[in-house]
Scaffold this motif. Structure first.
Motif, mmCIF file in Angstrom:
data_model
loop_
_atom_site.group_PDB
_atom_site.id
_atom_site.type_symbol
_atom_site.label_atom_id
_atom_site.label_comp_id
_atom_site.label_asym_id
_atom_site.label_seq_id
_atom_site.Cartn_x
_atom_site.Cartn_y
_atom_site.Cartn_z
ATOM 1 N N LYS A 84 0.800 -1.226 0.000
ATOM 2 C CA LYS A 84 0.000 0.000 0.000
ATOM 3 C C LYS A 84 0.839 1.285 0.000
ATOM 4 C CE LYS A 84 -4.102 -2.101 1.893
ATOM 5 N NZ LYS A 84 -4.557 -2.587 0.640
ATOM 6 N N ILE A 85 1.982 1.232 -0.687
ATOM 7 C CA ILE A 85 2.826 2.420 -0.855
ATOM 8 C C ILE A 85 2.999 2.633 -2.356
ATOM 9 C CG2 ILE A 85 5.050 3.490 -0.387
ATOM 10 C CD1 ILE A 85 5.282 1.716 2.100
ATOM 11 N N SER A 86 2.394 3.694 -2.867
ATOM 12 C CA SER A 86 2.351 3.938 -4.306
ATOM 13 C C SER A 86 3.740 4.044 -4.929
ATOM 14 C CB SER A 86 1.553 5.208 -4.587
ATOM 15 O OG SER A 86 1.523 5.489 -5.960
ATOM 16 N N SER A 87 4.621 4.817 -4.299
ATOM 17 C CA SER A 87 5.954 5.008 -4.877
ATOM 18 C C SER A 87 6.741 3.705 -4.887
ATOM 19 C CB SER A 87 6.724 6.082 -4.116
ATOM 20 O OG SER A 87 6.874 5.720 -2.759
ATOM 21 N N LEU A 88 6.579 2.886 -3.854
ATOM 22 C CA LEU A 88 7.269 1.604 -3.805
ATOM 23 C C LEU A 88 6.747 0.664 -4.886
ATOM 24 C CD1 LEU A 88 9.453 0.066 -2.327
ATOM 25 C CD2 LEU A 88 7.725 -0.731 -0.709
ATOM 26 N N ALA A 89 5.445 0.711 -5.132
ATOM 27 C CA ALA A 89 4.859 -0.088 -6.212
ATOM 28 C C ALA A 89 5.424 0.348 -7.562
ATOM 29 C CB ALA A 89 3.341 0.036 -6.198
ATOM 30 N N SER A 90 5.533 1.652 -7.768
ATOM 31 C CA SER A 90 6.074 2.168 -9.032
ATOM 32 C C SER A 90 7.529 1.782 -9.210
ATOM 33 C CB SER A 90 5.938 3.692 -9.080
ATOM 34 O OG SER A 90 4.581 4.068 -9.094
ATOM 35 N N LEU A 91 8.317 1.920 -8.157
ATOM 36 C CA LEU A 91 9.737 1.573 -8.256
ATOM 37 C C LEU A 91 9.936 0.069 -8.393
ATOM 38 C CD1 LEU A 91 11.055 4.125 -5.616
ATOM 39 C CD2 LEU A 91 11.446 4.207 -8.095
ATOM 40 N N GLY A 92 9.112 -0.709 -7.729
ATOM 41 C CA GLY A 92 9.163 -2.161 -7.897
ATOM 42 C C GLY A 92 8.841 -2.569 -9.322
ATOM 43 N N ALA A 93 7.827 -1.935 -9.887
ATOM 44 C CA ALA A 93 7.466 -2.203 -11.282
ATOM 45 C C ALA A 93 8.611 -1.822 -12.212
ATOM 46 C CB ALA A 93 6.200 -1.435 -11.657
ATOM 47 N N LEU A 94 9.295 -0.733 -11.894
ATOM 48 C CA LEU A 94 10.431 -0.293 -12.708
ATOM 49 C C LEU A 94 11.552 -1.329 -12.691
ATOM 50 C CD1 LEU A 94 11.358 2.199 -14.373
ATOM 51 C CD2 LEU A 94 12.494 2.981 -12.294
ATOM 52 N N VAL A 95 11.834 -1.896 -11.532
ATOM 53 C CA VAL A 95 12.869 -2.925 -11.418
ATOM 54 C C VAL A 95 12.482 -4.149 -12.236
ATOM 55 C CG1 VAL A 95 13.978 -4.541 -9.819
ATOM 56 C CG2 VAL A 95 13.748 -2.125 -9.192
ATOM 57 N N VAL A 96 11.217 -4.569 -12.129
ATOM 58 C CA VAL A 96 10.744 -5.720 -12.911
ATOM 59 C C VAL A 96 10.841 -5.408 -14.402
ATOM 60 C CG1 VAL A 96 8.689 -7.087 -13.509
ATOM 61 C CG2 VAL A 96 9.266 -6.661 -11.113
ATOM 62 N N PHE A 97 10.490 -4.196 -14.789
ATOM 63 C CA PHE A 97 10.560 -3.810 -16.196
ATOM 64 C C PHE A 97 11.996 -3.872 -16.717
ATOM 65 C CE2 PHE A 97 11.311 -0.654 -19.473
ATOM 66 C CZ PHE A 97 10.457 -1.128 -20.458
ATOM 67 N N ILE A 98 12.931 -3.285 -15.988
ATOM 68 C CA ILE A 98 14.329 -3.278 -16.425
ATOM 69 C C ILE A 98 14.858 -4.712 -16.530
ATOM 70 C CG2 ILE A 98 16.689 -2.632 -15.817
ATOM 71 C CD1 ILE A 98 15.475 -0.139 -14.434
ATOM 72 N N ALA A 99 14.647 -5.496 -15.483
ATOM 73 C CA ALA A 99 15.156 -6.870 -15.480
ATOM 74 C C ALA A 99 14.545 -7.675 -16.624
ATOM 75 C CB ALA A 99 14.854 -7.542 -14.137
ATOM 76 N N SER A 100 13.242 -7.580 -16.790
ATOM 77 C CA SER A 100 12.598 -8.362 -17.853
ATOM 78 C C SER A 100 13.009 -7.876 -19.239
ATOM 79 C CB SER A 100 11.078 -8.346 -17.694
ATOM 80 O OG SER A 100 10.559 -7.046 -17.854
ATOM 81 N N SER A 101 13.293 -6.594 -19.392
ATOM 82 C CA SER A 101 13.726 -6.109 -20.713
ATOM 83 C C SER A 101 15.077 -6.699 -21.101
ATOM 84 C CB SER A 101 13.776 -4.577 -20.760
ATOM 85 O OG SER A 101 14.900 -4.061 -20.092
ATOM 86 N N PHE A 102 15.962 -6.872 -20.123
ATOM 87 C CA PHE A 102 17.258 -7.481 -20.420
ATOM 88 C C PHE A 102 17.141 -8.992 -20.628
ATOM 89 C CE2 PHE A 102 19.072 -3.497 -18.920
ATOM 90 C CZ PHE A 102 20.160 -3.354 -19.766
ATOM 91 N N ILE A 103 16.197 -9.622 -19.928
ATOM 92 C CA ILE A 103 16.020 -11.065 -20.071
ATOM 93 C C ILE A 103 15.312 -11.405 -21.382
ATOM 94 C CG2 ILE A 103 14.815 -13.085 -19.116
ATOM 95 C CD1 ILE A 103 15.315 -11.762 -16.306
ATOM 96 N N ILE A 104 14.215 -10.717 -21.670
ATOM 97 C CA ILE A 104 13.405 -11.031 -22.851
ATOM 98 C C ILE A 104 14.040 -10.490 -24.126
ATOM 99 C CG2 ILE A 104 11.148 -10.683 -23.948
ATOM 100 C CD1 ILE A 104 9.980 -10.600 -21.051
ATOM 101 N N HIS A 105 14.626 -9.308 -24.043
ATOM 102 C CA HIS A 105 15.268 -8.681 -25.208
ATOM 103 C C HIS A 105 16.709 -8.303 -24.865
ATOM 104 C CE1 HIS A 105 10.992 -7.901 -26.212
ATOM 105 N NE2 HIS A 105 11.429 -8.196 -27.421
ATOM 106 N N PRO A 106 17.627 -9.299 -24.825
ATOM 107 C CA PRO A 106 19.017 -8.956 -24.508
ATOM 108 C C PRO A 106 19.601 -7.949 -25.504
ATOM 109 C CG PRO A 106 18.753 -11.339 -24.818
ATOM 110 C CD PRO A 106 17.441 -10.705 -25.067
ATOM 111 N N GLN A 107 19.151 -8.008 -26.725
ATOM 112 C CA GLN A 107 19.513 -7.021 -27.752
ATOM 113 C C GLN A 107 18.216 -6.459 -28.315
ATOM 114 O OE1 GLN A 107 22.855 -6.204 -27.354
ATOM 115 N NE2 GLN A 107 22.681 -5.737 -29.492
#
Length: 144
Positions: A84-107
């Motif tokens: 229930k912390i909006s900024s933490l949810a946004s930053l958590g989503a950002l981490v998942v986005f960055i990690a998944s972008s490198f995993i799914i699209h290494p290039q």
């Protein structure tokens, strides 16, 4: 909800029009994506203030990396619902986005770099710096 939707569309619609109406190339589209987030976060109409870039960033990224955005949205929802912390949810989503972008699209095809993704993410982290400091000190407020 309307603000989030319109901010996301502010990033997505110009890219769709640029690609399918004007036929612009991927390098130009990636540049437009970065500039859309910069313009949203540092609007000259708001004395170079603006939003935090999450929704606009999601709007531009759904054009290029839709699967990664969907994974980030799931993370955003789960973290937001549980903690229930909006900024933490946004930053958590950002981490998942960055990690998944490198995993799914290494290039990332055509541009062969993650630089635009990292620039957008850096801007979002920068705009959340006050929230990050409040999270560290335990002073960030919860959403009811």
């Amino acid at each position: 909800i309307a603000t989030i939707a319109l901010d996301a569309l502010k990033g997505l619609v110009p890219l769709v029009v640029a690609k399918y109406y004007f036929g612009l190339g991927d390098s130009v589209l990636w540049t437009m994506a970065v500039l859309a987030v910069i313009g949203h976060c540092f609007s000259p109409y708001l004395l170079f203030n603006g939003g935090k870039g999450i929704a606009t960033g999601a709007g531009v990224m759904i054009f290029f990396l839709p699967l990664e955005v969907m994974l980030a949205l799931i993370a955003w929802f789960v973290v937001g619902k549980v903690l229930k912390i909006s900024s933490l949810a946004s930053l958590g989503a950002l981490v998942v986005f960055i990690a998944s972008s490198f995993i799914i699209h290494p290039q990332i095809e055509v541009i062969n770099t993650h630089a635009p993704v990292l620039i957008i993410c850096f801007i979002i982290v920068y705009k959340h710096w006050g929230n990050i400091l409040r999270l560290i000190t335990g002073k960030e407020k919860k959403v009811i």
